[in-house]
Design a protein around this motif. Sequence first.
Motif, mmCIF file in Angstrom:
data_model
loop_
_atom_site.group_PDB
_atom_site.id
_atom_site.type_symbol
_atom_site.label_atom_id
_atom_site.label_comp_id
_atom_site.label_asym_id
_atom_site.label_seq_id
_atom_site.Cartn_x
_atom_site.Cartn_y
_atom_site.Cartn_z
ATOM 1 N N PHE A 143 -64.611 10.445 27.783
ATOM 2 C CA PHE A 143 -64.320 11.548 26.863
ATOM 3 C C PHE A 143 -63.766 12.730 27.645
ATOM 4 C CE2 PHE A 143 -67.284 8.845 24.775
ATOM 5 C CZ PHE A 143 -66.889 8.876 23.444
ATOM 6 N N ARG A 144 -62.628 13.208 27.248
ATOM 7 C CA ARG A 144 -62.066 14.398 27.895
ATOM 8 C C ARG A 144 -61.483 15.314 26.834
ATOM 9 N NH1 ARG A 144 -59.248 12.214 33.570
ATOM 10 N NH2 ARG A 144 -61.126 11.139 34.293
ATOM 11 N N ASN A 145 -61.929 16.546 26.887
ATOM 12 C CA ASN A 145 -61.463 17.522 25.910
ATOM 13 C C ASN A 145 -60.106 18.061 26.350
ATOM 14 O OD1 ASN A 145 -61.360 19.297 23.816
ATOM 15 N ND2 ASN A 145 -63.404 20.145 24.159
ATOM 16 N N GLU A 146 -59.107 17.183 26.294
ATOM 17 C CA GLU A 146 -57.753 17.540 26.730
ATOM 18 C C GLU A 146 -57.226 18.636 25.813
ATOM 19 O OE1 GLU A 146 -56.152 16.040 29.273
ATOM 20 O OE2 GLU A 146 -57.165 14.100 29.568
ATOM 21 N N LEU A 147 -56.584 19.632 26.409
ATOM 22 C CA LEU A 147 -56.042 20.742 25.635
ATOM 23 C C LEU A 147 -55.048 20.225 24.604
ATOM 24 C CD1 LEU A 147 -56.237 23.785 25.420
ATOM 25 C CD2 LEU A 147 -54.312 23.967 27.013
ATOM 26 N N MET A 154 -51.309 7.250 25.117
ATOM 27 C CA MET A 154 -51.186 7.487 26.564
ATOM 28 C C MET A 154 -52.007 8.690 27.032
ATOM 29 S SD MET A 154 -47.156 6.588 26.937
ATOM 30 C CE MET A 154 -46.961 7.178 28.606
ATOM 31 N N ARG A 155 -52.238 9.660 26.175
ATOM 32 C CA ARG A 155 -53.151 10.754 26.527
ATOM 33 C C ARG A 155 -54.012 11.061 25.328
ATOM 34 N NH1 ARG A 155 -54.184 13.891 30.430
ATOM 35 N NH2 ARG A 155 -52.215 13.542 31.498
ATOM 36 N N THR A 156 -55.270 10.652 25.428
ATOM 37 C CA THR A 156 -56.173 10.821 24.298
ATOM 38 C C THR A 156 -57.459 11.505 24.749
ATOM 39 O OG1 THR A 156 -56.985 8.581 24.740
ATOM 40 C CG2 THR A 156 -55.297 8.797 23.060
ATOM 41 N N ARG A 157 -58.283 11.854 23.795
ATOM 42 C CA ARG A 157 -59.539 12.561 24.125
ATOM 43 C C ARG A 157 -60.686 11.573 24.321
ATOM 44 N NH1 ARG A 157 -57.064 16.594 20.324
ATOM 45 N NH2 ARG A 157 -56.410 18.241 21.747
ATOM 46 N N ALA A 262 -45.479 7.467 34.225
ATOM 47 C CA ALA A 262 -46.832 7.596 33.659
ATOM 48 C C ALA A 262 -47.841 7.110 34.684
ATOM 49 C CB ALA A 262 -46.948 6.770 32.381
ATOM 50 N N GLU A 263 -48.879 7.928 34.894
ATOM 51 C CA GLU A 263 -49.933 7.543 35.852
ATOM 52 C C GLU A 263 -50.822 6.478 35.218
ATOM 53 O OE1 GLU A 263 -52.499 10.803 37.207
ATOM 54 O OE2 GLU A 263 -54.057 9.315 37.549
ATOM 55 N N VAL A 264 -50.781 5.279 35.773
ATOM 56 C CA VAL A 264 -51.584 4.186 35.211
ATOM 57 C C VAL A 264 -52.780 3.832 36.094
ATOM 58 C CG1 VAL A 264 -49.737 3.193 33.807
ATOM 59 C CG2 VAL A 264 -49.992 2.471 36.184
ATOM 60 N N SER A 302 -56.403 1.857 28.268
ATOM 61 C CA SER A 302 -55.725 2.091 26.982
ATOM 62 C C SER A 302 -54.371 2.762 27.190
ATOM 63 C CB SER A 302 -56.622 2.880 26.026
ATOM 64 O OG SER A 302 -57.244 3.971 26.668
ATOM 65 N N ARG A 303 -54.268 3.617 28.224
ATOM 66 C CA ARG A 303 -52.950 4.195 28.512
ATOM 67 C C ARG A 303 -51.949 3.096 28.871
ATOM 68 N NH1 ARG A 303 -52.063 9.048 32.742
ATOM 69 N NH2 ARG A 303 -53.043 10.194 31.046
ATOM 70 N N LEU A 304 -52.397 2.104 29.621
ATOM 71 C CA LEU A 304 -51.515 0.989 29.983
ATOM 72 C C LEU A 304 -50.943 0.305 28.748
ATOM 73 C CD1 LEU A 304 -53.129 -1.011 32.921
ATOM 74 C CD2 LEU A 304 -50.762 -0.227 32.791
HETATM 75 P P1 ATP Z 1 -53.950 12.751 34.241
HETATM 76 O O1 ATP Z 1 -53.394 13.369 35.506
HETATM 77 O O2 ATP Z 1 -52.984 11.880 33.531
HETATM 78 O O3 ATP Z 1 -54.639 13.743 33.364
HETATM 79 P P2 ATP Z 1 -56.266 12.106 35.747
HETATM 80 O O4 ATP Z 1 -55.698 12.149 37.120
HETATM 81 O O5 ATP Z 1 -57.076 13.224 35.287
HETATM 82 O O6 ATP Z 1 -55.106 11.764 34.704
HETATM 83 P P3 ATP Z 1 -58.139 10.062 36.509
HETATM 84 O O7 ATP Z 1 -59.377 10.838 36.507
HETATM 85 O O8 ATP Z 1 -57.479 9.712 37.790
HETATM 86 O O9 ATP Z 1 -57.087 10.753 35.533
HETATM 87 O O10 ATP Z 1 -58.380 8.764 35.594
HETATM 88 C C1 ATP Z 1 -58.007 7.443 35.938
HETATM 89 C C2 ATP Z 1 -56.925 6.941 34.989
HETATM 90 O O11 ATP Z 1 -57.295 7.115 33.617
HETATM 91 C C3 ATP Z 1 -55.625 7.705 35.117
HETATM 92 O O12 ATP Z 1 -54.862 7.192 36.187
HETATM 93 C C4 ATP Z 1 -54.974 7.448 33.775
HETATM 94 O O13 ATP Z 1 -54.281 6.215 33.788
HETATM 95 C C5 ATP Z 1 -56.138 7.342 32.818
HETATM 96 N N1 ATP Z 1 -56.309 8.574 32.032
HETATM 97 C C6 ATP Z 1 -56.667 9.805 32.477
HETATM 98 N N2 ATP Z 1 -56.735 10.690 31.487
HETATM 99 C C7 ATP Z 1 -56.415 10.011 30.347
HETATM 100 C C8 ATP Z 1 -56.323 10.386 28.968
HETATM 101 N N3 ATP Z 1 -56.578 11.622 28.554
HETATM 102 N N4 ATP Z 1 -55.979 9.430 28.086
HETATM 103 C C9 ATP Z 1 -55.737 8.158 28.481
HETATM 104 N N5 ATP Z 1 -55.807 7.755 29.756
HETATM 105 C C10 ATP Z 1 -56.135 8.660 30.692
#
Ligand code: ATP
Length: 427
Positions: A143-147, A154-157, A262-264, A302-304
Motif C-alpha cells: 500500500f502506498r499513498n501515491e500523490l 503501472m502506478r497504483t496505491r 518503466a521501472e519493473v 502488477s506493474r509488469l
Molecule cells: P517508483 O520509483 O516507480 O515509485 P519505487 O522505487 O518506489 O518505485 P520500489 O520500492 O523499488 O519502488 O518497489 C519495487 C518495485 O515495485 C518497483 O520497481 C516497481 O516495479 C513496483 N512499484 C513501486 N511502486 C509502485 C506503484 N505505486 N504501483 C505499482 N508498482 C509499483
Amino acid sequence: MLTMKRSELFTKTFKTVSAEETSRNAQLLLRAGYIHKELAGVYTYLPLGLKVLEKIKNIIRTEMNAIGGQEMLMSTLQNKELWEATDRWSDSKVDIWFKTELAAGGQLGLAPTHEEPVTAIMTEYIASYKDLPRYVYQFQTKFRNELRAKSGIMRTREFVMKDMYSFSKNQEEHDEFYEKSIKAYHKVYEQIGIGDITYKTFASGGIFSKYSHEFQTLCAAGEDIVYVNQDKSLVINEEVFDDETLAEFGAKKTDFSPKKAAEVGNIFSLGFKYSKPLKLEYANKDDAKQTVYMGCYGIGVSRLMGVVAEIFSDEKGLIWPENLAPFQVYLLGIGKTDKEAEELYETLTKQGVEVLFDDRADVRVGEKMADAELLGMPYRVVVSEKSLAAGKVELKRRAGDEAPLLLTKDALFAKLESAVRNFGNQS
Ligand code: ATP
Ligand code: MG
C-alpha cells in the motif's frame, strides 16, 4: 482451470471505458474484463487478469526458488514501534504511508515495503554463522499513498510486489548473491517476453553502495528516463546521469540517448541499514557478534502486467505473449458447427491445451471475432462449415499479420503441442 467456456465466464467485454482512463493498459484491460476499477489507483483483478498475474508470479517464483529463495507471506498490518526503531514511521521520513487506528487504541500502518518486519522476524531464526546465508521472498500487496495514481495499473496505491530479502555474513557473500539475483531477474524478464527491451540500469544508491540497480523496460508510457549507450551495454538513470558518473564508467554524454522507460524491478545492497537498528546479529566462528549484511530485491508484479499490456497490444486489443496469456487458444465456431466446435474443445482440453471456447449461442460471429482480438489469446481457432467440408480448421496467430492457416486437426494439434509443452501446464 486450463479450459473454459465463454458462456460460463462472468466477465464481459465493453466497447468503451470512462474518459478519465487515459492509459492504454487500463483502457484495454478494463474493456476486456481483466480488471475492474475500484478507485483512482485501485484495481481488482478479475478471473482473466488474475490468470495473467499468476503466470507472472509463477515465472518469478521458479527463478527465485532456483537461487535459493524460500517463499513466505508477511502481514500487511504493521507494528508502529518496529518502524520507529529505524526512523521510518514518521510521515516526514516516509510520505506514502497509509495509517490506521486500532479500535482498541493505538496506530497501525499498511506496509509499503517489508524491510523492518522481515529483519525482525529473522532475529528469531538467525543466531550463528551456520544460519547464514538466507534468502526469503514473498508476493504481497503493498500500500502506498501515491500523490498521483496514473498509468493505469503501472502506478497504483495498492499493488502486488515480489520482494526478496537476503541475509549474508559479510559483503563478499552478499555480492555473490547480488550477482546471481541479476541473472535471475534477466531470466524472468526474458520469459515474460520483454528481455530484449529491459535493461539493468544504474540508479541512485544508498548508504552502503553508490548505486542501486533498477530494471527498466523501454516503454512510451513509462514515467522514467534512462540513458542508453549505442551498444546498449550501459544504461544510466536520469537522476545519476552526470559528469561524475560518466567519468567513472569512462563514457561520454554523446554516446547516450534518452529513452522513456518503466521501472519493473529494483535491487539494493542494504548493508547494515536495518540489521543494525533492529539488532540482527550472528555469532561467527570465534563466537564474536557480527551484524548481518542485507540486500533487497523487488519486482513490480502488477506493474509488469501493465507494461506488457502497453507493449503487446494494437488498436484491436491485447496481444499476450504465450507465457502470460490466460489461455493459449480462443476457439469459436461459425455456422452450424456447434457439435464439431464442442468436440474440438473437448479434444484440446484432453490434450492439455488452454482453451477459452466462445460457445455463446446468442452472440454474432463478428462480435466473437472482435472479442478474440480484444482478449488477445495467442491463437484463434475457427471451425466453419467451409473448413470442415475440406476436413480442416482455421488457425490464426494474434501477433503479426500472417494469413490464417487451414489445417487438418492433426496438424493443428501438432502446432499447438509446443504451446502446451512450453506454457500450457502452468496454471
Ligand atoms: P517508483 O520509483 O516507480 O515509485 P519505487 O522505487 O518506489 O518505485 P520500489 O520500492 O523499488 O519502488 O518497489 C519495487 C518495485 O515495485 C518497483 O520497481 C516497481 O516495479 C513496483 N512499484 C513501486 N511502486 C509502485 C506503484 N505505486 N504501483 C505499482 N508498482 C509499483
Ligand atoms: Mg525503486
